[in-house]
Enzyme design. Sequence first.
Site, PDB file in Angstrom:
ATOM      1  N   ASP A  18       3.664  38.415 112.126  1.00  0.00           N
ATOM      2  CA  ASP A  18       2.644  39.410 112.449  1.00  0.00           C
ATOM      3  C   ASP A  18       3.316  40.723 112.824  1.00  0.00           C
ATOM      4  O   ASP A  18       4.059  40.797 113.798  1.00  0.00           O
ATOM      5  CB  ASP A  18       1.772  38.927 113.611  1.00  0.00           C
ATOM      6  CG  ASP A  18       0.457  39.686 113.688  1.00  0.00           C
ATOM      7  OD1 ASP A  18       0.201  40.518 112.802  1.00  0.00           O
ATOM      8  OD2 ASP A  18      -0.313  39.450 114.630  1.00  0.00           O
ATOM      9  N   CYS A  19       3.060  41.745 112.029  1.00  0.00           N
ATOM     10  CA  CYS A  19       3.604  43.072 112.301  1.00  0.00           C
ATOM     11  C   CYS A  19       2.547  43.883 113.042  1.00  0.00           C
ATOM     12  O   CYS A  19       1.397  43.952 112.624  1.00  0.00           O
ATOM     13  CB  CYS A  19       3.995  43.764 110.996  1.00  0.00           C
ATOM     14  SG  CYS A  19       4.730  45.378 111.238  1.00  0.00           S
ATOM     15  N   ILE A  20       2.942  44.491 114.136  1.00  0.00           N
ATOM     16  CA  ILE A  20       2.008  45.214 114.993  1.00  0.00           C
ATOM     17  C   ILE A  20       2.037  46.708 114.740  1.00  0.00           C
ATOM     18  O   ILE A  20       1.025  47.385 114.777  1.00  0.00           O
ATOM     19  CB  ILE A  20       2.323  44.944 116.475  1.00  0.00           C
ATOM     20  CG1 ILE A  20       2.354  43.444 116.752  1.00  0.00           C
ATOM     21  CG2 ILE A  20       1.315  45.632 117.390  1.00  0.00           C
ATOM     22  CD1 ILE A  20       1.079  42.716 116.408  1.00  0.00           C
TER      23      ILE A  20
END
Length: 297
Positions: free
Chosen positions: A226-228
């Site tokens: 998961d890239c924020i």
Amino acid sequence: MPIEDKRMRIMDFINFVRKPDSLSCIIQEYRAIVPEQEDGASKSCNQAVNRAQDENNALPIVRLVHSRVNLFSKEKVMSARYVDGYNHKQKFIITINSCENNTDKYLQMLWDNNVQIVVTTSSHAEKNNFNRFWSLNERTVITYNNFQIETLEIITKPHFVLTLLVLTDQKGQARKLSHFQYTAWPADGFSHDPKAFLDFFFNIDSLYADLRKHKTIGNVGPITIDCIDNNSSSEVFCVLDICLTEVKKTGMLSIANAVKKVRQKKYGCMNRLNDYVFCYHLIHAYLSMTFDIVKVR
């Protein structure tokens, strides 16, 4: 259309990176892969893909449709794409703020895909738009509509945090989940410590290999990343995995080829030059440490 073979042997790669003009060559290579108008436009690119799916429009590249993640209920998980590893179909799921709007759907995605490892590649403690789905307190349970998530243990390392979780569905079935959060991604997106990221990567890689060796509930699901921050940190992880797996199996590698393969599955990814250059620094650091190469004069 087949991807051009640009693979290099280990020694050739190390010597290339050490050349005075290597950076200009890497930049030229990057410009040949990523269109100028796409450079740094990750958020808008993903929004365009999601909008096209919502409107049932045909995407520019048909294979992108096949890489999107659907639940067993056939619902789409927005901003989530399957990405292949080296000779390993759907080894990863790459997401962007996936649980921001619907945590239950995100957890359902993890459940349906038998995910046992979740990775966050950029620091998010200070990000207001990040919807953390677990508690920061050990032995604490958070209840959602269809799932419960319990925090068992939080293990803090110098550059990452490992949180051991238990995900339980409405039927009382429970699965263990390991969440790795990298805490050393620099704010400027440039001042990286390759050894820190490599240590983070190999902790995850070791757990994944162990889970596959001792699997108890069917096949181990994809590593979900998961890239924020809308950077390319999640793709850096995938490219590193692809290249290191290939070099271990064949003695050769190509960052350009790996990036092209990832971009076939995820529209607009790896569109920041700093992240592309970081891939070279990472792999050079790994090869130099592993093979104890003496610097060529």
